[in-house]
Design a protein around this motif. Sequence first.
Motif, short mmCIF file in Angstrom:
data_model
loop_
_atom_site.label_atom_id
_atom_site.label_comp_id
_atom_site.label_asym_id
_atom_site.label_seq_id
_atom_site.Cartn_x
_atom_site.Cartn_y
_atom_site.Cartn_z
N THR A 275 0.82 -1.21 0.00
CA THR A 275 0.00 0.00 0.00
C THR A 275 0.85 1.26 0.00
O THR A 275 0.35 2.33 -0.36
CB THR A 275 -0.95 0.02 1.21
N SER B 160 -0.10 3.91 -2.72
CA SER B 160 -0.51 5.26 -2.32
C SER B 160 0.33 6.29 -3.07
O SER B 160 -0.20 7.30 -3.57
CB SER B 160 -0.32 5.44 -0.81
N HIS C 215 -4.54 5.33 -4.22
CA HIS C 215 -5.41 5.59 -3.07
C HIS C 215 -5.79 7.06 -2.96
O HIS C 215 -6.33 7.49 -1.95
CB HIS C 215 -4.74 5.12 -1.78
N GLU D 7 0.32 2.17 10.99
CA GLU D 7 -0.57 3.13 10.32
C GLU D 7 -0.10 4.57 10.43
O GLU D 7 -0.90 5.48 10.60
CB GLU D 7 -1.99 2.98 10.87
N TRP E 284 -1.54 6.76 7.32
CA TRP E 284 -2.93 6.68 6.88
C TRP E 284 -3.65 7.98 7.22
O TRP E 284 -3.80 8.35 8.38
CB TRP E 284 -3.64 5.50 7.54
N GLN E 285 -4.08 8.69 6.17
CA GLN E 285 -4.76 9.98 6.30
C GLN E 285 -3.94 10.98 7.11
O GLN E 285 -4.47 11.86 7.79
CB GLN E 285 -6.16 9.79 6.92
N TYR F 188 -6.82 -0.42 7.15
CA TYR F 188 -7.06 1.00 7.38
C TYR F 188 -8.52 1.31 7.70
O TYR F 188 -8.81 2.26 8.43
CB TYR F 188 -6.61 1.82 6.16
N THR F 189 -9.44 0.52 7.16
CA THR F 189 -10.86 0.84 7.31
C THR F 189 -11.64 -0.16 8.16
O THR F 189 -12.86 -0.10 8.22
CB THR F 189 -11.52 0.95 5.92
N ILE F 190 -10.95 -1.09 8.83
CA ILE F 190 -11.66 -2.00 9.72
C ILE F 190 -12.10 -1.22 10.97
O ILE F 190 -11.57 -0.15 11.28
CB ILE F 190 -10.80 -3.21 10.12
N ASP G 228 -12.45 0.30 14.63
CA ASP G 228 -11.37 0.64 15.55
C ASP G 228 -11.16 -0.44 16.59
O ASP G 228 -10.02 -0.75 16.96
CB ASP G 228 -11.67 1.97 16.24
N LYS H 170 -8.83 -2.99 15.34
CA LYS H 170 -7.43 -2.55 15.36
C LYS H 170 -6.84 -2.70 16.76
O LYS H 170 -5.71 -3.20 16.92
CB LYS H 170 -7.33 -1.09 14.89
#
Length: 335
Positions: free
Chosen positions: A42, A46, A51, A87, A90-91, A275-277, A279, A282
């Motif tokens: 990724t 990215s 992404h 992470e 990520w964002q 990244y989108t699972i 919280d 995580k």
Amino acid sequence: MKAIVYERSGGSEVLSLVDRPVPEPGPGEVRVRVVVSGVNPTDWKSRSGAHGQSGAQVPNQDGAGVVDAAGPGVDPARVGERVWIWESAWQRADGTAQEYVVLPERQAVALPEHASFDLGASLGIPAMTAHRALTLAEDAPARLAPGALAGRTVLVAGGAGAVGNAAIQLARWAGATVLTTVSSPEKAKLAQAAGAHHVVDYRAQDAAAVIRELAPDGVDIVVEVAVTANVDLDLAVLADNGTVAFYADGSGAEVTLPVRPSMFRNLRWLGVLVYTIPDAAKVAAVAAIQDAVAAGSLRGGAEAGLPWHRFPLAQTAEAHDAVQGGAVGKVLIDI
């Protein structure tokens, strides 16, 4: 400090080595002196624009190092703590391909003294992906622990990859019987080193027949790297109420699932992107990984089936190209 930055999407040539100010941690944040940065697929995706990220960006999600400053609200005792990072990019604009990174303190996780920074930088996205995949089955635990998968049979597709390696080790630690598929004798040795009970070379063997012989009642969980290519194999070896957790699209962007067999056998086909699972997933993954590392049950390096490929920070472009080119093992950058 030295950092790798890109300001536009593209090939690895957009990466530049620059000097930047050392950042200061804000409330709830720590600053980590990065020792090793880990590269994942990724990261180059990215960077290439897959992404949709834009603006100045330091790449790489994973890494390991030492906390050297704590922001307001963070226990000052964390300064000096060895940590692994997850992470980071990520964002956010700050990944681990730099000498210092500031991030929320929960994303810097204590790393035991016996665990190397190389191992720490190899955890993150691969191990969290594996944990999520292994906890999606019917009645599966939300968090892995010794015995949590006792009595279950797990098939890891691509056992020589970074996620596959982590899945083998975590499933074995959790008490599952672990089968894996590979494409060569060399990769078979890596999967065996990771701890798989049975390794099937799908290019040299009838994989479905061998797996069915090894698991007559079928496989409960498939950790799937190539769902488009392996859908027929997965159908052939899944137990009723079985689950396929797929986390990559390298085998194709679309897959056709047979409705009637999936429905009659109550099969589950679930995608995984860390990244989108949720919280909570995580948090559970990080805690389980921390426990497995502490127990010595999640390892890295060639002796654990995950060879390390090293690059200096100035050669981050070459490191990204190595991952994009399918390097077997884990690509690391020495900061």
